[in-house]
Design a protein around this motif. Structure first.
Motif, PDB file in Angstrom:
ATOM      1  N   UNK A   1      66.169 -51.749 -28.303  1.00  0.00           N
ATOM      2  CA  UNK A   1      67.589 -51.522 -28.095  1.00  0.00           C
ATOM      3  C   UNK A   1      68.060 -52.396 -26.954  1.00  0.00           C
ATOM      4  N   UNK A   2      69.319 -52.779 -27.048  1.00  0.00           N
ATOM      5  CA  UNK A   2      69.836 -53.623 -25.974  1.00  0.00           C
ATOM      6  C   UNK A   2      70.371 -52.800 -24.825  1.00  0.00           C
ATOM      7  N   UNK A   3      70.465 -51.501 -25.001  1.00  0.00           N
ATOM      8  CA  UNK A   3      71.169 -50.695 -24.006  1.00  0.00           C
ATOM      9  C   UNK A   3      70.328 -50.376 -22.803  1.00  0.00           C
ATOM     10  N   UNK A   4      70.967 -50.444 -21.670  1.00  0.00           N
ATOM     11  CA  UNK A   4      70.284 -49.989 -20.459  1.00  0.00           C
ATOM     12  C   UNK A   4      70.570 -48.508 -20.288  1.00  0.00           C
ATOM     13  N   UNK A   5      69.735 -47.848 -19.593  1.00  0.00           N
ATOM     14  CA  UNK A   5      70.017 -46.469 -19.241  1.00  0.00           C
ATOM     15  C   UNK A   5      69.535 -45.455 -20.242  1.00  0.00           C
ATOM     16  N   UNK A   6      69.006 -45.901 -21.363  1.00  0.00           N
ATOM     17  CA  UNK A   6      68.433 -44.949 -22.304  1.00  0.00           C
ATOM     18  C   UNK A   6      66.928 -44.913 -22.098  1.00  0.00           C
ATOM     19  N   UNK A   7      66.431 -43.723 -21.968  1.00  0.00           N
ATOM     20  CA  UNK A   7      64.984 -43.593 -21.808  1.00  0.00           C
ATOM     21  C   UNK A   7      64.395 -43.009 -23.081  1.00  0.00           C
ATOM     22  N   UNK A   8      63.343 -43.611 -23.551  1.00  0.00           N
ATOM     23  CA  UNK A   8      62.706 -43.149 -24.778  1.00  0.00           C
ATOM     24  C   UNK A   8      61.251 -42.838 -24.479  1.00  0.00           C
ATOM     25  N   UNK A   9      60.849 -41.653 -24.811  1.00  0.00           N
ATOM     26  CA  UNK A   9      59.461 -41.265 -24.593  1.00  0.00           C
ATOM     27  C   UNK A   9      58.854 -40.899 -25.933  1.00  0.00           C
ATOM     28  N   UNK A  10      57.716 -41.473 -26.228  1.00  0.00           N
ATOM     29  CA  UNK A  10      57.020 -41.133 -27.455  1.00  0.00           C
ATOM     30  C   UNK A  10      55.819 -40.256 -27.157  1.00  0.00           C
ATOM     31  N   UNK A  11      55.574 -39.337 -28.058  1.00  0.00           N
ATOM     32  CA  UNK A  11      54.439 -38.453 -27.852  1.00  0.00           C
ATOM     33  C   UNK A  11      54.117 -37.791 -29.179  1.00  0.00           C
TER      34      UNK A  11
END
Lengths: 247, 185
Positions: free
Chosen positions: A171-181
Protein backbone atom coordinates in the motif's frame (compact mmCIF):
# COMPACT_ATOMS: atom_id res chain seq x y z
CA UNK A 1 15.86 -23.60 -42.45
CA UNK A 2 17.36 -26.83 -43.66
CA UNK A 3 15.35 -29.66 -45.12
CA UNK A 4 15.87 -31.69 -41.97
CA UNK A 5 14.51 -28.90 -39.80
CA UNK A 6 11.50 -28.51 -42.02
CA UNK A 7 10.83 -32.22 -41.80
CA UNK A 8 11.02 -32.14 -38.03
CA UNK A 9 8.70 -29.18 -37.79
CA UNK A 10 6.05 -30.76 -39.97
CA UNK A 11 6.25 -34.17 -38.39
CA UNK A 12 2.89 -35.25 -37.11
CA UNK A 13 3.46 -36.59 -33.68
CA UNK A 14 1.37 -39.20 -31.91
CA UNK A 15 1.66 -37.70 -28.49
CA UNK A 16 -0.18 -39.61 -25.79
CA UNK A 17 -3.41 -37.84 -24.95
CA UNK A 18 -2.89 -35.05 -22.45
CA UNK A 19 -4.66 -36.06 -19.24
CA UNK A 20 -7.35 -33.92 -17.66
CA UNK A 21 -4.95 -31.91 -15.56
CA UNK A 22 -7.39 -29.17 -14.59
CA UNK A 23 -9.58 -31.72 -12.82
CA UNK A 24 -6.59 -33.29 -11.09
CA UNK A 25 -4.99 -30.03 -10.06
CA UNK A 26 -7.93 -27.94 -8.96
CA UNK A 27 -8.79 -29.79 -5.74
CA UNK A 28 -5.18 -29.45 -4.68
CA UNK A 29 -5.09 -25.65 -4.92
CA UNK A 30 -5.13 -24.82 -1.29
CA UNK A 31 -5.14 -21.30 0.12
CA UNK A 32 -1.73 -20.00 -0.88
CA UNK A 33 0.85 -21.10 1.63
CA UNK A 34 3.11 -18.39 2.97
CA UNK A 35 6.57 -18.29 1.37
CA UNK A 36 8.85 -20.12 3.68
CA UNK A 37 11.44 -17.61 4.72
CA UNK A 38 9.84 -14.23 4.27
CA UNK A 39 9.25 -12.41 7.54
CA UNK A 40 5.57 -12.45 8.19
CA UNK A 41 5.02 -8.75 8.28
CA UNK A 42 6.64 -8.21 4.92
CA UNK A 43 5.00 -11.29 3.44
CA UNK A 44 1.58 -9.97 4.20
CA UNK A 45 3.00 -6.78 2.81
CA UNK A 46 0.06 -4.54 3.18
CA UNK A 47 -3.36 -4.72 1.77
CA UNK A 48 -3.91 -3.00 -1.47
CA UNK A 49 -5.81 0.17 -0.85
CA UNK A 50 -7.09 1.27 -4.17
CA UNK A 51 -7.17 0.74 -7.89
CA UNK A 52 -10.35 -1.22 -8.14
CA UNK A 53 -14.00 -0.40 -7.94
CA UNK A 54 -14.69 2.07 -5.20
CA UNK A 55 -16.78 1.18 -2.22
CA UNK A 56 -18.62 3.82 -0.36
CA UNK A 57 -17.98 4.86 3.15
CA UNK A 58 -18.89 7.62 5.50
CA UNK A 59 -15.60 9.37 5.99
CA UNK A 60 -14.54 12.86 6.84
CA UNK A 61 -12.83 15.09 4.27
CA UNK A 62 -9.44 14.64 5.91
CA UNK A 63 -9.71 10.93 5.50
CA UNK A 64 -10.75 11.26 1.90
CA UNK A 65 -7.45 13.01 1.30
CA UNK A 66 -5.70 9.96 2.64
CA UNK A 67 -7.67 7.76 0.30
CA UNK A 68 -6.53 9.92 -2.59
CA UNK A 69 -2.98 9.30 -1.48
CA UNK A 70 -3.67 5.61 -1.55
CA UNK A 71 -4.82 5.87 -5.14
CA UNK A 72 -8.52 5.54 -4.61
CA UNK A 73 -9.52 8.11 -7.14
CA UNK A 74 -12.75 6.42 -7.99
CA UNK A 75 -14.04 6.05 -4.48
CA UNK A 76 -17.37 7.69 -3.89
CA UNK A 77 -17.59 9.10 -0.44
CA UNK A 78 -21.05 9.73 0.86
CA UNK A 79 -22.28 11.45 3.91
CA UNK A 80 -24.15 8.92 5.89
CA UNK A 81 -27.77 9.73 6.61
CA UNK A 82 -28.47 10.16 10.27
CA UNK A 83 -29.82 6.92 11.53
CA UNK A 84 -33.56 6.89 11.87
CA UNK A 85 -34.82 5.41 15.12
CA UNK A 86 -36.23 1.93 14.82
CA UNK A 87 -34.08 0.84 11.97
CA UNK A 88 -31.29 -1.63 12.52
CA UNK A 89 -27.88 -0.10 13.20
CA UNK A 90 -25.79 0.08 10.12
CA UNK A 91 -28.69 1.08 7.90
CA UNK A 92 -26.74 4.00 6.49
CA UNK A 93 -23.66 1.94 5.71
CA UNK A 94 -24.95 0.37 2.51
CA UNK A 95 -24.58 -3.15 3.83
CA UNK A 96 -27.39 -4.49 1.73
CA UNK A 97 -30.87 -5.65 2.48
CA UNK A 98 -31.88 -5.94 6.12
CA UNK A 99 -33.18 -9.38 6.94
CA UNK A 100 -34.17 -11.29 10.01
CA UNK A 101 -31.42 -13.43 11.44
CA UNK A 102 -33.32 -16.61 10.70
CA UNK A 103 -33.42 -15.72 7.01
CA UNK A 104 -29.83 -14.72 6.67
CA UNK A 105 -28.40 -18.07 5.65
CA UNK A 106 -31.05 -18.78 3.12
CA UNK A 107 -30.83 -15.29 1.72
CA UNK A 108 -27.06 -15.41 1.37
CA UNK A 109 -26.83 -18.99 0.20
CA UNK A 110 -24.09 -20.10 2.52
CA UNK A 111 -23.75 -21.14 6.12
CA UNK A 112 -23.02 -18.21 8.35
CA UNK A 113 -23.80 -17.67 11.99
CA UNK A 114 -23.10 -14.59 14.05
CA UNK A 115 -20.32 -14.56 16.61
CA UNK A 116 -21.37 -15.85 19.98
CA UNK A 117 -19.42 -12.99 21.42
CA UNK A 118 -21.02 -10.46 21.48
CA UNK A 119 -24.04 -12.61 20.65
CA UNK A 120 -27.30 -11.79 18.98
CA UNK A 121 -26.79 -9.01 16.44
CA UNK A 122 -28.86 -5.84 16.36
CA UNK A 123 -28.82 -5.75 12.59
CA UNK A 124 -28.43 -8.36 9.89
CA UNK A 125 -27.93 -7.49 6.25
CA UNK A 126 -27.44 -9.53 3.14
CA UNK A 127 -25.91 -8.21 -0.02
CA UNK A 128 -24.85 -9.53 -3.36
CA UNK A 129 -22.22 -7.96 -5.48
CA UNK A 130 -18.67 -8.59 -6.51
CA UNK A 131 -17.31 -11.70 -4.96
CA UNK A 132 -20.71 -13.13 -4.29
CA UNK A 133 -22.99 -12.88 -1.33
CA UNK A 134 -22.06 -11.58 2.05
CA UNK A 135 -23.78 -11.31 5.40
CA UNK A 136 -23.18 -8.39 7.72
CA UNK A 137 -23.99 -8.40 11.41
CA UNK A 138 -24.08 -5.09 13.24
CA UNK A 139 -24.03 -4.41 16.94
CA UNK A 140 -25.02 -1.26 18.74
CA UNK A 141 -22.52 0.25 21.08
CA UNK A 142 -22.65 -1.34 24.50
CA UNK A 143 -20.24 -1.76 27.35
CA UNK A 144 -17.18 -3.26 25.77
CA UNK A 145 -18.14 -2.15 22.27
CA UNK A 146 -17.33 1.51 21.85
CA UNK A 147 -19.31 3.42 19.30
CA UNK A 148 -17.64 4.00 16.03
CA UNK A 149 -17.93 7.70 15.29
CA UNK A 150 -21.42 8.73 14.22
CA UNK A 151 -22.48 5.47 12.70
CA UNK A 152 -24.33 4.14 15.69
CA UNK A 153 -22.60 0.85 15.20
CA UNK A 154 -20.26 -0.69 17.74
CA UNK A 155 -18.89 -3.45 15.58
CA UNK A 156 -19.51 -4.78 12.13
CA UNK A 157 -18.91 -8.42 11.36
CA UNK A 158 -18.99 -9.39 7.72
CA UNK A 159 -18.89 -12.92 6.40
CA UNK A 160 -17.87 -13.45 2.82
CA UNK A 161 -17.75 -16.57 0.74
CA UNK A 162 -14.47 -18.41 0.70
CA UNK A 163 -14.10 -17.77 -3.03
CA UNK A 164 -13.19 -14.20 -2.20
CA UNK A 165 -9.56 -13.58 -1.35
CA UNK A 166 -7.90 -10.52 0.04
CA UNK A 167 -5.24 -9.31 -2.30
CA UNK A 168 -1.94 -8.75 -0.63
CA UNK A 169 -0.07 -5.89 -2.19
CA UNK A 170 1.97 -3.01 -1.05
CA UNK A 171 0.00 0.00 0.00
CA UNK A 172 1.15 3.50 -0.64
CA UNK A 173 -0.42 4.88 2.50
CA UNK A 174 1.50 5.95 5.50
CA UNK A 175 0.07 5.50 8.92
CA UNK A 176 -1.59 2.16 8.38
CA UNK A 177 -0.21 -0.66 10.43
CA UNK A 178 -0.74 -4.22 9.31
CA UNK A 179 0.02 -7.17 11.49
CA UNK A 180 -0.17 -10.72 10.25
CA UNK A 181 -0.59 -13.68 12.50
CA UNK A 182 -2.51 -16.91 12.89
CA UNK A 183 -5.79 -17.59 14.61
CA UNK A 184 -6.29 -21.24 15.34
CA UNK A 185 -4.36 -22.25 12.25
CA UNK A 186 -6.06 -19.71 10.00
CA UNK A 187 -4.25 -16.76 8.51
CA UNK A 188 -5.29 -13.41 9.87
CA UNK A 189 -4.42 -9.76 9.40
CA UNK A 190 -5.13 -6.85 11.73
CA UNK A 191 -5.14 -3.36 10.23
CA UNK A 192 -5.06 -0.24 12.34
CA UNK A 193 -4.10 3.38 11.99
CA UNK A 194 -4.97 5.48 8.97
CA UNK A 195 -8.14 4.79 7.02
CA UNK A 196 -7.76 1.82 4.86
CA UNK A 197 -9.67 -0.64 2.78
CA UNK A 198 -9.35 -4.11 1.45
CA UNK A 199 -9.06 -5.32 -2.11
CA UNK A 200 -10.33 -8.74 -2.97
CA UNK A 201 -10.07 -11.05 -5.88
CA UNK A 202 -12.84 -13.41 -6.79
CA UNK A 203 -14.18 -15.34 -9.70
CA UNK A 204 -15.89 -12.16 -10.86
CA UNK A 205 -12.70 -10.21 -10.85
CA UNK A 206 -11.40 -7.81 -8.28
CA UNK A 207 -13.09 -5.25 -6.11
CA UNK A 208 -12.23 -2.92 -3.32
CA UNK A 209 -14.04 -1.97 -0.15
CA UNK A 210 -13.15 0.91 2.05
CA UNK A 211 -13.57 0.27 5.74
CA UNK A 212 -17.03 1.12 6.92
CA UNK A 213 -16.35 1.87 10.54
CA UNK A 214 -13.62 4.09 11.80
CA UNK A 215 -11.17 2.03 13.72
CA UNK A 216 -9.57 -1.30 13.03
CA UNK A 217 -10.15 -4.20 10.68
CA UNK A 218 -9.46 -7.83 11.36
CA UNK A 219 -9.50 -10.30 8.50
CA UNK A 220 -9.43 -14.02 9.09
CA UNK A 221 -9.34 -16.58 6.32
CA UNK A 222 -11.07 -19.56 7.81
CA UNK A 223 -11.32 -22.44 5.41
CA UNK A 224 -15.04 -22.03 4.83
CA UNK A 225 -15.31 -18.28 5.14
CA UNK A 226 -13.59 -14.94 4.99
CA UNK A 227 -14.40 -13.10 8.21
CA UNK A 228 -14.03 -9.36 8.66
CA UNK A 229 -14.47 -7.60 11.99
CA UNK A 230 -14.51 -3.81 11.98
CA UNK A 231 -14.75 -1.49 14.91
CA UNK A 232 -12.65 0.48 17.32
CA UNK A 233 -11.20 -2.65 18.83
CA UNK A 234 -7.89 -3.92 19.94
CA UNK A 235 -6.56 -7.03 18.33
CA UNK A 236 -7.36 -9.39 21.16
CA UNK A 237 -10.99 -8.30 21.25
CA UNK A 238 -11.40 -8.56 17.50
CA UNK A 239 -9.84 -12.00 17.50
CA UNK A 240 -12.10 -13.16 20.32
CA UNK A 241 -15.12 -12.07 18.31
CA UNK A 242 -13.93 -13.84 15.16
CA UNK A 243 -13.13 -17.01 17.05
CA UNK A 244 -16.61 -17.11 18.51
CA UNK A 245 -18.21 -17.53 15.10
CA UNK A 246 -19.53 -21.07 15.07
CA UNK A 247 -18.50 -23.38 12.29
CA UNK B 1 -19.63 -9.47 -18.45
CA UNK B 2 -16.66 -9.82 -20.75
CA UNK B 3 -13.43 -10.32 -18.92
CA UNK B 4 -10.00 -10.09 -20.45
CA UNK B 5 -8.59 -13.55 -20.62
CA UNK B 6 -5.08 -12.81 -21.66
CA UNK B 7 -2.31 -14.50 -19.79
CA UNK B 8 -1.21 -11.48 -17.77
CA UNK B 9 -4.72 -10.99 -16.45
CA UNK B 10 -5.12 -14.65 -15.56
CA UNK B 11 -1.77 -14.67 -13.80
CA UNK B 12 -2.64 -11.55 -11.83
CA UNK B 13 -5.89 -13.06 -10.70
CA UNK B 14 -4.36 -16.41 -9.91
CA UNK B 15 -1.70 -14.69 -7.82
CA UNK B 16 -4.51 -13.15 -5.83
CA UNK B 17 -5.83 -16.62 -5.10
CA UNK B 18 -8.34 -17.01 -7.91
CA UNK B 19 -8.39 -20.73 -8.49
CA UNK B 20 -10.59 -20.50 -11.54
CA UNK B 21 -8.06 -18.23 -13.21
CA UNK B 22 -5.32 -20.70 -12.41
CA UNK B 23 -7.38 -23.58 -13.77
CA UNK B 24 -7.68 -21.62 -17.00
CA UNK B 25 -3.90 -21.28 -17.10
CA UNK B 26 -3.61 -25.03 -16.59
CA UNK B 27 -5.92 -25.54 -19.52
CA UNK B 28 -3.83 -23.37 -21.80
CA UNK B 29 -0.47 -24.81 -20.75
CA UNK B 30 -1.22 -28.44 -20.09
CA UNK B 31 -0.32 -29.82 -23.50
CA UNK B 32 3.11 -28.23 -23.50
CA UNK B 33 3.71 -29.14 -19.87
CA UNK B 34 2.70 -32.75 -20.38
CA UNK B 35 4.65 -33.17 -23.61
CA UNK B 36 7.77 -31.55 -22.24
CA UNK B 37 7.52 -33.92 -19.30
CA UNK B 38 7.13 -36.76 -21.82
CA UNK B 39 10.32 -35.76 -23.59
CA UNK B 40 12.21 -36.05 -20.33
CA UNK B 41 10.57 -38.98 -18.59
CA UNK B 42 9.77 -40.96 -21.76
CA UNK B 43 6.88 -42.42 -19.84
CA UNK B 44 3.29 -41.22 -20.08
CA UNK B 45 2.26 -42.19 -16.56
CA UNK B 46 5.28 -40.44 -15.08
CA UNK B 47 4.69 -37.43 -17.30
CA UNK B 48 1.13 -37.17 -16.05
CA UNK B 49 2.25 -37.20 -12.41
CA UNK B 50 5.04 -34.76 -13.18
CA UNK B 51 2.74 -32.30 -14.91
CA UNK B 52 0.22 -32.43 -12.10
CA UNK B 53 2.86 -31.90 -9.40
CA UNK B 54 4.41 -29.10 -11.41
CA UNK B 55 1.14 -27.20 -11.67
CA UNK B 56 0.51 -27.51 -7.95
CA UNK B 57 4.02 -26.28 -7.23
CA UNK B 58 3.52 -23.43 -9.66
CA UNK B 59 0.37 -22.40 -7.78
CA UNK B 60 2.30 -22.26 -4.55
CA UNK B 61 5.19 -20.41 -6.15
CA UNK B 62 3.01 -17.86 -7.94
CA UNK B 63 3.49 -15.13 -5.30
CA UNK B 64 7.17 -15.17 -6.23
CA UNK B 65 6.53 -14.97 -9.96
CA UNK B 66 7.27 -11.46 -11.20
CA UNK B 67 4.26 -10.34 -13.14
CA UNK B 68 4.87 -9.15 -16.69
CA UNK B 69 7.26 -11.95 -17.48
CA UNK B 70 6.14 -14.73 -19.80
CA UNK B 71 4.65 -17.59 -17.88
CA UNK B 72 5.77 -20.53 -19.94
CA UNK B 73 9.54 -20.49 -19.36
CA UNK B 74 8.94 -20.19 -15.66
CA UNK B 75 6.42 -23.01 -15.71
CA UNK B 76 8.65 -25.26 -17.82
CA UNK B 77 11.51 -24.81 -15.38
CA UNK B 78 9.26 -26.27 -12.72
CA UNK B 79 8.07 -29.05 -15.04
CA UNK B 80 11.58 -29.97 -16.11
CA UNK B 81 12.92 -30.06 -12.56
CA UNK B 82 10.05 -32.24 -11.49
CA UNK B 83 10.57 -34.51 -14.51
CA UNK B 84 14.28 -34.90 -13.85
CA UNK B 85 13.61 -35.70 -10.20
CA UNK B 86 11.11 -38.29 -11.32
CA UNK B 87 13.55 -39.84 -13.75
CA UNK B 88 16.18 -40.08 -11.08
CA UNK B 89 13.73 -41.68 -8.71
CA UNK B 90 12.35 -44.05 -11.33
CA UNK B 91 15.75 -45.18 -12.46
CA UNK B 92 16.71 -45.88 -16.00
CA UNK B 93 14.12 -47.71 -17.91
CA UNK B 94 13.16 -48.15 -21.45
CA UNK B 95 10.42 -45.66 -21.93
CA UNK B 96 7.95 -44.85 -24.58
CA UNK B 97 9.69 -43.84 -27.72
CA UNK B 98 8.48 -40.89 -29.72
CA UNK B 99 5.91 -42.04 -32.21
CA UNK B 100 4.74 -40.62 -35.44
CA UNK B 101 1.08 -40.22 -36.14
CA UNK B 102 -0.35 -42.93 -38.27
CA UNK B 103 -0.90 -41.70 -41.71
CA UNK B 104 -4.17 -43.34 -42.58
CA UNK B 105 -6.10 -40.14 -41.97
CA UNK B 106 -3.96 -38.10 -44.28
CA UNK B 107 -3.59 -38.98 -47.90
CA UNK B 108 -1.72 -36.19 -49.55
CA UNK B 109 -3.38 -35.69 -52.84
CA UNK B 110 -0.24 -34.49 -54.49
CA UNK B 111 1.96 -37.19 -53.02
CA UNK B 112 1.73 -38.95 -56.30
CA UNK B 113 1.92 -42.66 -56.13
CA UNK B 114 1.20 -44.93 -53.18
CA UNK B 115 4.89 -45.67 -53.25
CA UNK B 116 5.63 -42.03 -52.54
CA UNK B 117 3.25 -42.07 -49.60
CA UNK B 118 4.88 -45.20 -48.30
CA UNK B 119 8.31 -43.69 -48.59
CA UNK B 120 7.15 -40.61 -46.72
CA UNK B 121 5.92 -42.85 -43.93
CA UNK B 122 9.19 -44.73 -43.80
CA UNK B 123 11.08 -41.47 -43.71
CA UNK B 124 9.04 -40.30 -40.73
CA UNK B 125 9.65 -43.48 -38.82
CA UNK B 126 13.35 -43.33 -39.60
CA UNK B 127 13.59 -39.78 -38.40
CA UNK B 128 11.89 -40.51 -35.13
CA UNK B 129 13.87 -43.68 -34.54
CA UNK B 130 17.00 -41.60 -34.97
CA UNK B 131 15.71 -39.00 -32.55
CA UNK B 132 15.01 -41.69 -30.02
CA UNK B 133 18.61 -42.81 -30.21
CA UNK B 134 20.03 -39.37 -29.47
CA UNK B 135 21.47 -38.57 -26.06
CA UNK B 136 18.78 -37.21 -23.76
CA UNK B 137 19.77 -33.55 -23.88
CA UNK B 138 19.97 -33.53 -27.66
CA UNK B 139 16.66 -35.30 -28.06
CA UNK B 140 15.22 -32.79 -25.65
CA UNK B 141 16.49 -29.70 -27.45
CA UNK B 142 15.22 -30.93 -30.82
CA UNK B 143 11.95 -32.09 -29.31
CA UNK B 144 11.36 -28.71 -27.68
CA UNK B 145 12.39 -26.63 -30.70
CA UNK B 146 10.83 -28.64 -33.50
CA UNK B 147 8.20 -30.99 -32.11
CA UNK B 148 6.75 -28.60 -29.55
CA UNK B 149 7.69 -25.32 -31.26
CA UNK B 150 9.03 -23.81 -28.06
CA UNK B 151 11.08 -20.65 -28.40
CA UNK B 152 14.66 -20.40 -27.21
CA UNK B 153 13.74 -19.12 -23.74
CA UNK B 154 11.20 -21.86 -23.21
CA UNK B 155 13.59 -24.51 -24.49
CA UNK B 156 16.34 -23.21 -22.23
CA UNK B 157 13.96 -23.45 -19.29
CA UNK B 158 13.16 -27.06 -20.14
CA UNK B 159 16.84 -27.92 -20.41
CA UNK B 160 17.89 -25.88 -17.41
CA UNK B 161 20.49 -23.95 -19.38
CA UNK B 162 21.07 -20.38 -20.47
CA UNK B 163 19.01 -19.21 -23.45
CA UNK B 164 22.17 -18.05 -25.24
CA UNK B 165 23.33 -21.64 -25.57
CA UNK B 166 20.28 -22.94 -27.37
CA UNK B 167 21.38 -22.06 -30.91
CA UNK B 168 24.62 -23.96 -30.63
CA UNK B 169 23.02 -26.86 -28.84
CA UNK B 170 20.39 -27.09 -31.56
CA UNK B 171 22.99 -27.02 -34.29
CA UNK B 172 24.98 -29.79 -32.64
CA UNK B 173 21.89 -31.91 -32.12
CA UNK B 174 20.86 -31.50 -35.75
CA UNK B 175 24.34 -32.48 -36.87
CA UNK B 176 24.17 -35.55 -34.71
CA UNK B 177 20.73 -36.41 -36.03
CA UNK B 178 21.97 -36.13 -39.60
CA UNK B 179 24.62 -38.70 -38.82
CA UNK B 180 21.96 -41.06 -37.60
CA UNK B 181 19.63 -40.65 -40.51
CA UNK B 182 20.51 -41.86 -43.97
CA UNK B 183 20.07 -38.88 -46.22
CA UNK B 184 17.63 -38.81 -49.07
CA UNK B 185 19.11 -39.23 -52.42
Amino acid sequence: MSELERELRTLEMAWPATPDLEAAVRPRLEIPAPPRHAPRRRRLALFLAGLLLGGTAALEPARSAVLELLGLRGVRIERREPEAPGRPPGTGLQLGRPVALAQAQRAAGFTARPPEDPGRPDGVFVAGGPGGARISFTYRPRPGLPESARTGVGILVTLLRPSVRPVLEKTAGAGTEVIGFEVGGSRAVFISGAPHGVAYSSADGGFFEAQRLAGTTLLVERDDLLIRVEGDLDRARAVAIARSIPR
Amino acid sequence: MDRPRDEADLVARARGGDRDAFAELVRTQKDVAFRTAMLITRNAADAEDVAQEAFVKAWRALPRFRSGRPLRPWLLTIVANEARNRRRAAGRREGLALRAAREEARIEVDAGSPEAALLAGVRRETLLAAMNRLPDHQRLVLGCRYLLDLDERETAAALGVRPGTIKSRTARALARLREEVPSDV
